[in-house]
Design a protein around this motif. Structure first.
Motif, short mmCIF file in Angstrom:
data_model
loop_
_atom_site.label_atom_id
_atom_site.label_comp_id
_atom_site.label_asym_id
_atom_site.label_seq_id
_atom_site.Cartn_x
_atom_site.Cartn_y
_atom_site.Cartn_z
N VAL A 351 -12.22 4.87 2.85
CA VAL A 351 -11.55 4.88 4.07
C VAL A 351 -11.46 3.28 4.72
CG1 VAL A 351 -11.74 5.43 6.67
CG2 VAL A 351 -12.03 7.10 4.76
N GLN A 352 -12.64 2.64 4.63
CA GLN A 352 -12.70 1.35 4.97
C GLN A 352 -11.70 0.52 4.17
OE1 GLN A 352 -16.66 -0.16 4.86
NE2 GLN A 352 -17.48 1.52 6.23
N TRP A 353 -11.48 0.90 2.84
CA TRP A 353 -10.77 -0.02 2.01
C TRP A 353 -9.44 0.28 2.69
CZ3 TRP A 353 -7.32 2.69 -0.82
CH2 TRP A 353 -6.31 2.07 -1.59
N LEU A 354 -8.88 1.22 2.82
CA LEU A 354 -7.61 1.79 3.14
C LEU A 354 -7.28 1.06 4.66
CD1 LEU A 354 -4.93 3.39 2.74
CD2 LEU A 354 -6.14 5.50 3.73
N GLU A 355 -8.24 1.26 5.45
CA GLU A 355 -7.90 0.70 6.72
C GLU A 355 -7.67 -0.80 6.89
OE1 GLU A 355 -10.78 3.55 9.64
OE2 GLU A 355 -11.50 1.54 8.94
N GLN A 356 -8.51 -1.44 5.93
CA GLN A 356 -8.27 -2.78 5.76
C GLN A 356 -6.95 -3.34 5.12
OE1 GLN A 356 -9.98 -5.41 7.62
NE2 GLN A 356 -10.74 -3.51 8.67
N GLY A 357 -6.59 -2.62 4.11
CA GLY A 357 -5.38 -2.67 3.37
C GLY A 357 -4.19 -2.56 4.22
N LEU A 358 -4.22 -1.44 5.03
CA LEU A 358 -3.06 -1.04 5.81
C LEU A 358 -2.93 -2.24 6.93
CD1 LEU A 358 -3.64 2.77 6.35
CD2 LEU A 358 -1.76 1.54 5.17
N LYS A 359 -4.22 -2.74 7.50
CA LYS A 359 -4.18 -3.74 8.65
C LYS A 359 -3.73 -4.91 8.22
CE LYS A 359 -7.23 -5.93 11.74
NZ LYS A 359 -8.69 -6.09 12.24
N ASN A 360 -3.81 -5.43 6.80
CA ASN A 360 -3.63 -6.73 6.25
C ASN A 360 -2.15 -6.78 5.65
OD1 ASN A 360 -5.98 -7.67 7.29
ND2 ASN A 360 -7.05 -7.15 5.16
N SER A 361 -1.57 -5.49 5.48
CA SER A 361 -0.12 -5.51 4.75
C SER A 361 0.93 -6.02 5.70
CB SER A 361 0.11 -4.18 4.56
OG SER A 361 1.40 -3.72 3.87
N LYS A 362 1.30 -6.84 4.91
CA LYS A 362 2.89 -7.61 5.52
C LYS A 362 4.23 -6.70 5.20
CE LYS A 362 -0.03 -10.65 7.20
NZ LYS A 362 -0.36 -10.87 8.43
N ALA A 363 4.13 -5.97 4.25
CA ALA A 363 5.25 -5.23 3.77
C ALA A 363 5.61 -4.20 4.82
CB ALA A 363 4.82 -4.08 2.77
N THR A 364 7.01 -4.17 4.79
CA THR A 364 7.73 -3.26 5.74
C THR A 364 7.06 -1.80 5.79
OG1 THR A 364 9.63 -4.41 5.60
CG2 THR A 364 9.69 -2.32 6.63
N TRP A 365 7.10 -1.28 4.79
CA TRP A 365 6.75 0.16 4.38
C TRP A 365 5.50 0.28 3.79
CZ3 TRP A 365 9.12 3.72 7.07
CH2 TRP A 365 10.35 3.56 7.55
N LYS A 366 4.50 1.27 4.12
CA LYS A 366 3.18 1.14 3.43
C LYS A 366 3.33 2.98 2.99
CE LYS A 366 2.63 -1.97 6.81
NZ LYS A 366 3.57 -2.52 7.84
N ILE A 367 3.14 3.08 1.79
CA ILE A 367 3.17 4.31 1.33
C ILE A 367 1.84 4.60 1.06
CG2 ILE A 367 3.82 5.87 -0.97
CD1 ILE A 367 6.05 5.26 1.06
N ILE A 368 1.37 5.76 1.45
CA ILE A 368 -0.02 6.31 1.18
C ILE A 368 0.18 7.44 -0.01
CG2 ILE A 368 -2.03 7.51 2.09
CD1 ILE A 368 -1.96 6.09 4.69
N ALA A 369 -0.11 7.17 -1.19
CA ALA A 369 0.01 8.20 -2.08
C ALA A 369 -1.16 9.15 -2.11
CB ALA A 369 0.12 7.69 -3.44
N ALA A 370 -1.16 10.36 -1.66
CA ALA A 370 -2.36 11.16 -1.45
C ALA A 370 -2.21 12.32 -2.44
CB ALA A 370 -2.51 11.66 -0.10
N ASP A 371 -3.29 13.02 -2.91
CA ASP A 371 -3.10 13.74 -4.03
C ASP A 371 -3.24 15.25 -3.14
OD1 ASP A 371 -6.67 14.36 -4.83
OD2 ASP A 371 -5.70 12.25 -4.10
N MET A 372 -3.56 15.35 -1.75
CA MET A 372 -3.46 16.60 -1.19
C MET A 372 -2.98 16.31 0.05
SD MET A 372 -7.09 18.48 -2.10
CE MET A 372 -6.28 20.00 -2.10
N PRO A 373 -2.17 17.40 0.65
CA PRO A 373 -1.58 17.13 2.06
C PRO A 373 -2.66 17.36 3.30
CG PRO A 373 -1.28 19.38 1.29
CD PRO A 373 -1.73 18.67 0.15
N ILE A 374 -2.25 16.76 4.38
CA ILE A 374 -3.13 16.81 5.59
C ILE A 374 -3.24 18.12 6.40
CG2 ILE A 374 -3.53 15.48 7.82
CD1 ILE A 374 -2.31 12.90 6.74
N GLY A 375 -2.06 18.67 6.67
CA GLY A 375 -2.05 19.81 7.56
C GLY A 375 -1.91 21.06 6.98
N LEU A 376 -1.89 21.22 5.84
CA LEU A 376 -1.59 22.64 5.02
C LEU A 376 -3.02 23.30 4.77
CD1 LEU A 376 1.25 22.20 2.57
CD2 LEU A 376 1.31 23.03 4.90
N ASN A 377 -3.09 24.34 5.10
CA ASN A 377 -4.31 25.18 4.92
C ASN A 377 -4.35 25.78 3.40
OD1 ASN A 377 -5.26 25.25 7.69
ND2 ASN A 377 -3.64 27.06 8.14
#
Length: 543
Positions: A351-377
């Motif tokens: 989580v800390q790695w992802l937070e800092q990577g997103l915060k420091n990113s200068k790219a227009t788009w940030k794709i988070i490649a996740a192996d599972m969805p967030i809101g599906l049961n």
């Protein structure tokens, strides 16, 4: 009409050579001797049965993967023209028993915006230095004048739907190759180590699905060689090998690389298919096979088995590849009120790695490649108290964040606090295609900015769904394509196999997501306009 199933010993397949092992059954001593002579002559040099893979493309570099069938040294030649003029040859690593004869070579110093042509062969470790026939591939490095196109999906050879030659094999890989993507994200379940592939399987509408079968896929994987055999099996498919030779890949993993829904709570004591009951031992063997066969750039000795990583593609795109399996706590009823070891999903370090990577990113788009969805049961049976046990993040409770949702709520709150824009989540796992929009106006936990999540798959597996949604983060299903009500585990015959395609346009920096079917036809499209740090309403206006 059905086609007779094909059962192959692992060593009986030679990719792309069209060998007929039935020659010995043809009357005539001359034909039999000729066949044996041909095989024996070929077997004096290494064979490259699994083709090549290209992986983890990044500015100036890409990994080239291949496998010999014996001790050998990997050789890689590359050039920027198809005639291989001015080519460079690299004497690569040794392929030895310890890695199941797999090897990878990182090409570095590659110029941007160029077609790179590669040849790979193996030189054996005898004094004769016999050489295999070369395998040829090519790929394109992303340049500053390029739009970016990539594809993603998950779930390969699942639920017993393996390689069916009469169907055309895993032909969705050919559909993905045809769109000429710069790279492919495999969102997990690269193999189904816990699924048995049989010569024939009954499919819908009275059809029969016929599989190629090898010894390693005829039972659940327990030994290291059986886990390795799962990856070799997928590489028997012509479509997959052709795709691998042209499209760089970014792999992550999920549960089926080991065993269904594995976590610290997994108990195999009642599963008669397994003689090995120790899940940590199965994880260790599965992890070893995954890292041998994935075309990944190895992480440092600090954490040699690490899968989560960031890949950057200039000012347009950063990709953050997650590992939602290795650091999770046990699958539980998932309604804990405070974070702790049981509620870990990504784990604090990731989580800390992802937070800092997103915060420091200068790219227009940030794709988070996740192996599972967030809101599906996504359920995992019941616990000892009879409470529903949960496999993913959601917990079937539409109230404020609880259990694993607490970690995700903290991450989403960080993104909002630091005003990190243009984040899109891509995932798979549930075996159907869907587009979800998350909005705090609909949510029970409201401390986050709106975002999109797109779910693709399966690539060559059973089709299920749709899953119900959990209202904690306010998901709205904007699109889905799944089997009709009352139907599940549909074979590829049904055509409900899906991949996602993303196009990022250099001039206006818009991002377009398409879901495409088994034949490459678009079934859904959504274009998102980039939101600047001062443009709070832009993403909502794109809805």
């Amino acid at each position: 009409m059905t086609t007779a199933p094909t059962t192959l010993p692992h060593t009986a397949f030679r990719a792309g050579r069209g060998r007929n092992y039935g020659l010995a059954l043809i009357p005539g001593l001359i034909l039999a001797l000729a066949a044996c002579a041909s095989v024996n002559a070929e077997n004096t040099v290494p064979q490259v049965e699994q083709g090549i893979q290209i992986g983890d493309p990044a500015p100036g570099k890409a990994v080239i993967w291949s496998r010999s069938d014996r001790p050998a040294r990997m050789m890689v030649e590359y050039a920027f023209s198809p005639d291989f003029s001015d080519a460079k040859v690299i004497r690569g690593p040794y392929a030895l028993e310890s890695t199941d004869y797999t090897a990878r070579q990182d090409l570095v110093g590659l110029p941007a915006g160029k077609d790179v042509h590669v040849k790979v062969w193996f030189e054996d470790l005898t004094n004769a230095r016999g050489q295999s026939e070369p395998v040829i591939g090519h790929f394109h490095t992303i340049g500053k004048r390029d739009d970016i196109r990539f594809v993603w999906g998950g779930d390969t050879a699942g639920q017993g739907w393996g390689i069916n030659p009469s169907f055309g094999g895993m032909k969705i890989y050919e559909a993905m190759r045809q769109v000429k993507p710069h790279f492919f994200i495999h969102s997990g379940d690269n193999v189904y180590s816990d699924g048995i592939i049989k010569p024939e399987v009954s499919a819908e509408n009275g059809q029969v699905w016929t599989n190629i079968v090898t010894p390693e896929v005829a039972k659940v994987a327990e030994t290291l060689d059986e886990f390795r055999g799962r990856y070799k099996y997928n590489l028997l498919d012509d479509n997959v090998r052709r795709f691998n030779a042209e499209v760089p890949q970014i792999w992550q993993w999920d549960d089926h690389e080991v065993v269904n829904n594995w976590s610290d709570a997994k108990d195999l004591s009642a599963d008669a298919r397994y003689t090995v009951k120790d899940v940590p031992l199965l994880v260790a063997r599965a992890s070893e096979a995954f890292h041998e066969y994935a075309p990944m750039r190895p992480y440092s000795a600090e954490e040699s088995g690490r899968i989560y990583r960031q890949l950057s593609y200039g000012p347009l795109l950063d990709v953050f590849v997650l590992d939602m399996r290795s650091y999770r706590g046990p699958n539980t009823y998932n309604l804990q009120k405070e974070e702790g070891p049981e509620t870990a999903f990504l784990g604090d370090a990731q989580v800390q790695w992802l937070e800092q990577g997103l915060k420091n990113s200068k790219a227009t788009w940030k794709i988070i490649a996740a192996d599972m969805p967030i809101g599906l049961n996504i359920g995992d049976g019941s616990d000892a108290q009879g409470r529903p046990r949960w496999e993913a993040i959601a917990n079937g409770n539409d109230g404020p964040a609880a259990g694993r949702e607490l970690e995700i709520a903290r991450l989403l709150g960080f993104i909002k606090k630091h005003r990190i824009k243009n984040i899109v989540w891509l995932t798979a796992d549930v075996h159907y295609a869907a587009a979800h929009h998350y909005d705090p106006e609909r949510a029970a936990s409201k401390d986050f900015a709106p975002f999109w999540e797109f779910v693709a798959g399966p690539l060559n597996a059973g089709t299920f769904g749709p899953n119900t949604t959990d209202g904690t983060f306010g998901p709205q299903v904007m699109f889905y394509k799944a089997p009709p009500a009352g139907q599940a585990n549909l074979s590829p015959y049904a055509g409900l196999q899906f991949f996602g395609e993303v196009n990022i346009h250099r001039v206006d920096q818009t991002l377009t997501v398409d879901f495409k079917d088994l034949y490459g036809a678009s079934i859904f499209s959504k274009t998102l306009r980039p939101e600047s740090i001062f443009d709070f309403g832009a993403m909502m206006q794109s809805n």
